[in-house]
Enzyme design. Structure first.
Site, short mmCIF file in Angstrom:
data_model
loop_
_atom_site.label_atom_id
_atom_site.label_comp_id
_atom_site.label_asym_id
_atom_site.label_seq_id
_atom_site.Cartn_x
_atom_site.Cartn_y
_atom_site.Cartn_z
N HIS A 9 -19.44 5.21 -36.86
CA HIS A 9 -20.32 5.18 -35.63
C HIS A 9 -21.83 5.62 -35.92
CE1 HIS A 9 -21.00 9.42 -35.39
NE2 HIS A 9 -19.75 9.67 -35.56
N GLU A 82 -11.91 11.69 -34.77
CA GLU A 82 -12.71 12.69 -35.66
C GLU A 82 -11.85 13.68 -36.12
OE1 GLU A 82 -14.58 13.49 -37.98
OE2 GLU A 82 -16.56 13.72 -36.83
#
Length: 210
Positions: A9, A82
């Site tokens: 990202h 994550e």
């Protein structure tokens, strides 16, 4: 052969330097949004037929420009999330405060595992599994796949398929903001790993995040 592109990202708006991990409410900065567009422009030149993202907002935001460019819907795979971290939510700018706080010392007893969060082996296993699932979906559609994820999960997956030790120096990670780590599969085997930074030419600003 099918190529799965692991897209990190873009920059996150994080002026307080918090280790945000899996916490909600952390969105891309203005620069991060531009980085997502740059990555989308780069990836749209590939034959992308399947697009999947981590469930976290910053990853889904990064996937949005590519979805618009390709007309693909963004699937969600929890395995791309994550890494879990016991220290999330704490300021980490400079990192010194984490080591001075005696309450944190128990988390630093085994950096090889690591003891402060999700084990590297578990991260690698789930992300490689997600990449293989994306490979299968892309193969059925006759093209490539893009998985939008996060720095440590991408690094662990890459080191796993390259046969490297999962424990590593974080300062030497090759996984810049909005970068693309491409795994080319021949059947179930990764035969080529490539790396690119479509957004590298964009200037960095304040509020950078992982």
């Amino acid at each position: 052969m099918v190529t799965v592109h692991l897209l990190r990202h873009g920059e996150v708006f994080n002026p307080d330097g918090v280790l945000y991990g899996r916490l909600p409410g952390f969105r891309l900065s203005d620069l991060g949004e531009r980085q997502a567009v740059a990555a989308a422009d780069w990836l749209a030149q590939r034959d992308v037929r399947y697009l999947v993202s981590s469930p976290l907002e910053r990853a889904q935001q990064t996937a949005t420009p590519l979805a618009a460019a390709t007309g693909l819907e963004v699937a969600i795979d929890e395995r791309l999330i994550e890494a879990d971290n016991h220290l999330q939510g704490r300021p980490v700018a400079g990192g010194k405060g984490l080591f001075k706080d005696a309450a944190n010392w128990k988390y630093f007893r085994n950096p090889i595992r690591p003891s402060w969060g999700e084990p590297y082996a578990e991260i690698a296993e789930r992300v490689v599994a997600a990449a293989r699932a994306a490979r299968d979906a892309a193969a059925a559609a006759g093209g490539d796949a893009v998985c939008v994820s996060h720095q440590l999960p991408i690094v662990c997956a890459r080191r796993s398929v390259e046969g490297l030790h999962l424990f590593h120096d974080p300062r030497k990670r090759q996984c810049g903001l909005a970068s693309v780590t491409s795994l080319t599969f021949d059947g179930d085997t990764v035969v080529r790993v490539e790396y690119g930074e479509p957004a590298a030419a964009l200037p960095r600003g304040a509020g950078a995040g992982a």
